[in-house]
Enzyme design. Structure first.
Site, PDB file in Angstrom:
ATOM      1  N   HIS A 166      -5.644  -1.362  -4.439  1.00 15.97           N
ATOM      2  CA  HIS A 166      -6.118  -0.283  -3.578  1.00 15.97           C
ATOM      3  C   HIS A 166      -7.027   0.618  -4.374  1.00 15.97           C
ATOM      4  CE1 HIS A 166      -2.490  -1.780  -1.594  1.00 15.97           C
ATOM      5  NE2 HIS A 166      -3.245  -1.656  -0.534  1.00 15.97           N
TER       6      HIS A 166
ATOM      7  N   CYS B 120       0.792  -1.239   0.000  1.00  9.76           N
ATOM      8  CA  CYS B 120       0.000   0.000   0.000  1.00  9.76           C
ATOM      9  C   CYS B 120       0.826   1.293   0.000  1.00  9.76           C
ATOM     10  CB  CYS B 120      -1.028   0.019   1.119  1.00  9.76           C
ATOM     11  SG  CYS B 120      -0.811  -1.193   2.388  1.00  9.76           S
TER      12      CYS B 120
ATOM     13  N   GLN C 284       0.660 -11.043  -2.865  1.00  8.39           N
ATOM     14  CA  GLN C 284      -0.741 -10.700  -2.661  1.00  8.39           C
ATOM     15  C   GLN C 284      -1.354 -10.276  -3.993  1.00  8.39           C
ATOM     16  OE1 GLN C 284       0.010  -7.537   0.202  1.00  8.39           O
ATOM     17  NE2 GLN C 284      -0.828  -8.822   1.827  1.00  8.39           N
TER      18      GLN C 284
ATOM     19  N   ASP D  86      -3.054  -7.896  -4.676  1.00  9.88           N
ATOM     20  CA  ASP D  86      -3.396  -6.687  -3.948  1.00  9.88           C
ATOM     21  C   ASP D  86      -3.991  -5.631  -4.881  1.00  9.88           C
ATOM     22  OD1 ASP D  86      -3.537  -5.308  -1.639  1.00  9.88           O
ATOM     23  OD2 ASP D  86      -1.388  -4.991  -1.391  1.00  9.88           O
TER      24      ASP D  86
ATOM     25  N   LYS E  84     -13.455  -4.405   8.296  1.00  9.92           N
ATOM     26  CA  LYS E  84     -13.178  -5.240   7.133  1.00  9.92           C
ATOM     27  C   LYS E  84     -14.192  -6.334   6.945  1.00  9.92           C
ATOM     28  CE  LYS E  84      -9.980  -8.127   9.762  1.00  9.92           C
ATOM     29  NZ  LYS E  84      -8.745  -8.894   9.759  1.00  9.92           N
TER      30      LYS E  84
ATOM     31  N   HIS F  71      -8.474  -1.513   0.766  1.00 12.13           N
ATOM     32  CA  HIS F  71      -7.501  -2.569   0.444  1.00 12.13           C
ATOM     33  C   HIS F  71      -8.327  -3.790   0.120  1.00 12.13           C
ATOM     34  CE1 HIS F  71      -4.235  -0.646   3.010  1.00 12.13           C
ATOM     35  NE2 HIS F  71      -5.314  -0.079   3.482  1.00 12.13           N
TER      36      HIS F  71
ATOM     37  N   ARG G  52       7.731 -10.996   5.060  1.00 12.89           N
ATOM     38  CA  ARG G  52       7.547 -10.809   6.498  1.00 12.89           C
ATOM     39  C   ARG G  52       8.276 -11.931   7.209  1.00 12.89           C
ATOM     40  NH1 ARG G  52       1.047  -9.673   6.294  1.00 12.89           N
ATOM     41  NH2 ARG G  52       1.182  -8.074   4.683  1.00 12.89           N
TER      42      ARG G  52
END
Length: 649
Positions: free
Chosen positions: A389, A338, A385, A387, A473, A519, A367
């Site tokens: 946004h 992000c 991910q 991902d 979420k 997200h 991570r």
RNA sequence: GCCGGAGUAGCUCAGGGGUAGAGCGCAUCCUUGGUAAGGAUGAGGUCACGAGUUCAAUUCUCGUCUUCGGCUCCA
């Protein structure tokens, strides 16, 4: 007269106080045999406890969670009795039920450690004690007496638990030689327990705190019938066969290498193929929904993550910063995409007319998960991910949220995920300090999610206090064929990052405003998604995802040329086809390729070569008869199109 | 990270103080076959890594790494 109201609202009258068991017996002997616990005005009671007032009750059997819990809880006590007899002086922590069975945390006297061998001994003892059919008796006790009792046993764990209880609410349960502090409820006697399996031993910190001493946790499961245990063990065997780590190795989808590092998956050609098919599919869907694909680097200046707040949250648990020859310069392997996307948003000013901006990236993040936490592809240290946004105006939030739900529906349809739950996670109003952003925005965001789900007809469960620190979420949990639940897709509302990165758009009023961020990751991560997909399908992927969709099997080497011709034709028609031209008999080739989970097997011999046809066999279904080549190609194309209909409609 | 198992051929696993075995897979040859295993021969291993005990360690001890089951943490 005591009036007992049953769940169907029928009322039974009893002259004197009556137990759950007696009520069951008044209904049928069968029920009296099966019943395990009883709810009395919503509170779960022992079957042998007298009900002395008018009440609404519900009788619980093995088929109810409440019934199983009483059964397993009593089993934990039975195990504790067995352990106490075998290892006198053992201290006991807590012994609750879990999804499948129960455990008890214990501390053995002296230096004694429990080994797997001991489990059998304990099982034997438990069976011996169960056969005594000892009554399990409830007893109310004062706090002082309770303290004295466990003080005399030298059990500091129980004393600690008692010290936190209120006087007048403390109960003991006794059976045979064993007495335990316990709220209950329990089954009437130990004789109900017929089949016992102690499954594993593990260490566990007292009260889950790593500063506390470590206790030995013994897991077990019990059943009222031997046959049920056998079935359970068979089910576990089945689960093992579906384990994505096993199938992934077998099908050569992914691997790990010590030389590369823990938790860093290597995608093998067939796994990479599978992943790319999933990615391409999602890219097409996203294109249809107005997303723009972006690409950002794998590292970023440490200050970027300080701005985003991720450094505070992940910094110490993450890979350590990368230094450069320049003094004081530090980079971080990115733990999130992000911040990069926020910077892309800031490249140019935005008008309210530009919004929403939807930015998608298959972004690989790193991570440093604890070593003990790594697990196949479901928990790794480097993962990608799917991902994206969405930067939108507050008034667009609900609509955008609904569109993301649509995308998730398309994916679930393409993969036949029918049995899922959607969980809305809201903030806990009692602990406002855990969340950032103003309450007004939180209310708006929570409302938008709830309404979006309602309008989409999505059945949801709501969990208060489960929200992320930056926003509420919606998570999607998928159950695999064995009923295990996995969290995959997630949609999260965020007011925090626009604030931190000072994101803006110019409104119709010519003033600067803060956009809202969403997200979202429908797959979650490619790694975890593929893992779940493998377990869900046992490696038998839908046709559109199969790395090899068809294999041509020549009856003998004489027909290899024709087989190659068939394969070439199908590959040109975008059907992934290979030839098995090994020097083997046809029965053998069928067996091997069935086991390789290839959806279509095409047998070609003299007849087929002459007539330009193939003899079709569907994986797991057997012979489908002879078909013209073009007819077969059309069949497959239609099947794929049908599976992906969500994309095309 | 913590507690407890495990690490032997590409895979699944047996074995055990005197330098290793099975099945599958792989290679070569025979066989040329019609809907879930045709036959023969053969090649593969520093028994995870490092140290210690011992005349001798793959086997016993310790450490390291990896992995499995939990715990803790967490998207």
């Amino acid at each position: 007269m005591i009036q007992i109201t049953l769940p169907d609202n029928s009322v039974r009258e009893f002259a004197e106080p009556v137990t759950g068991l007696e009520i069951a017996r008044s209904i049928s002997n069968r029920l009296a045999k099966d019943v395990l616990s009883v709810s009395v005005d919503g509170e779960i009671w022992d079957l042998t406890r007298k009900i002395d007032h008018d009440a609404k009750i519900k009788l619980h059997t093995w088929d109810d969670r409440e019934g199983k819990e009483a059964f397993w809880h009593s089993s934990a006590h039975l195990m504790a009795e067995a352990i106490e007899q075998l290892f006198p002086g053992t201290k006991f922590g807590i012994g609750p039920t879990v999804d499948a069975g129960f455990y008890y945390d214990i501390s053995l006297p002296g230096e004694k450690q429990l080994a797997e061998k001991d489990l059998e001994k304990i099982e034997q003892k438990m069976i011996e004690l169960a056969r005594q059919k000892n009554d399990i008796v409830r007893e109310e006790i004062s706090k002082k007496e309770a303290m004295q009792l466990f003080n005399s046993k030298g059990d500091e764990f129980k004393q600690e638990l008692i010290s936190e209880l209120e006087d007048g609410t403390i109960t003991l349960y006794k059976h045979g030689t064993f007495t335990d502090l316990c709220r209950g409820p329990h089954i009437p006697n130990t004789g109900y327990i017929k089949a016992i399996k102690l499954t594993s031993i593990a260490g566990a910190y007292w009260r889950g705190d790593e500063k506390n001493p470590m206790l030995t946790r013994v897991y077990g499961i019990t059943f009222p019938k031997q046959k049920m245990l056998t079935e359970y063990l068979e089910m576990l065997e089945e689960a093992k066969k579906r384990d994505h780590r096993k199938i992934g190795k077998e099908m050569e989808l992914f691997a790990f290498s010590e030389a590369v590092g823990q938790g860093l998956p290597l995608w093998l050609p067939k796994g990479a193929q599978l992943r790319m098919l999933l990615e391409d599919f999602l890219k097409k869907v996203q294109k249809k929904y107005g997303y723009d694909q972006v690409i950002t680097p794998h590292i970023g200046d440490v200050n970027l993550y300080k701005t985003s707040g991720h450094y505070d949250k992940y910094g110490k648990d993450s890979f350590q910063p990368i230094t450069t020859p320049a003094e004081g310069e530090e980079y971080l392997l990115k733990p999130m995409n992000c911040p990069h996307h926020c910077e892309i948003y800031k490249v140019k000013p935005h008008s309210y007319k530009d919004l929403p901006v939807r930015m998608a990236e298959f972004g690989t993040v790193y991570r440093y998960e604890q070593s003990g936490e790594l697990h196949g592809l479901t928990r790794v240290r480097g993962f990608t991910q799917d991902d994206a946004h969405i930067f939108c105006r507050p008034d667009q939030l609900k609509d955008e949220f609904k569109k993301v739900i649509d995308i998730i529906f398309i994916i679930f349809k393409a993969l036949s995920f029918e049995d899922y739950t959607a969980q809305i996670s809201l903030r806990d109003p009692k602990t406002p300090e855990k969340y950032i952003g103003n309450p007004e925005n939180w209310d708006k965001a929570e409302q938008a999610i709830i309404e979006a789900c309602e309008e989409k007809g999505l059945k949801t469960v709501t969990e208060t206090g489960e929200a992320a620190f930056y926003g509420p979420k919606l998570d999607f949990m998928i159950k695999d064929a064995l009923g295990r639940s996995w969290q995959l897709g997630t949609i999260q509302v965020d007011y925090n990052l626009p604030e931190r990165f000072n994101l803006e758009y110019i409104g119709s009023d010519d003033n600067r405003h803060k956009p809202v961020m969403i997200h979202r990751a429908p797959f979650g991560s490619m790694e975890r998604f593929v893992a779940v997909l493998i377990e869900h399908t046992a490696g038998k992927f839908p046709l559109w995802l199969a790395a090899e969709q068809a294999v041509v099997l020549p009856i003998s080497e004489k027909y290899n040329d024709y087989a190659q011709k068939v394969s070439d034709f199908l590959n040109i028609s975008d059907i992934r086809t290979v030839v098995d031209d090994r020097n083997e008999k046809i029965g053998r080739k069928i067996r091997d390729n069935e086991l390789k989970r290839i959806p279509y097997l095409l047998i070609v011999g003299e007849k087929e070569a002459e007539s330009e046809t193939v003899s079709v066999r569907r994986q797991g279904e057997g012979d489908k008869g002879v078909m013209e080549l073009s007819e077969f190609a059309e069949l497959l194309t239609n099947e794929v199109r049908n599976q992906l209909s969500g994309l095309y409609n």
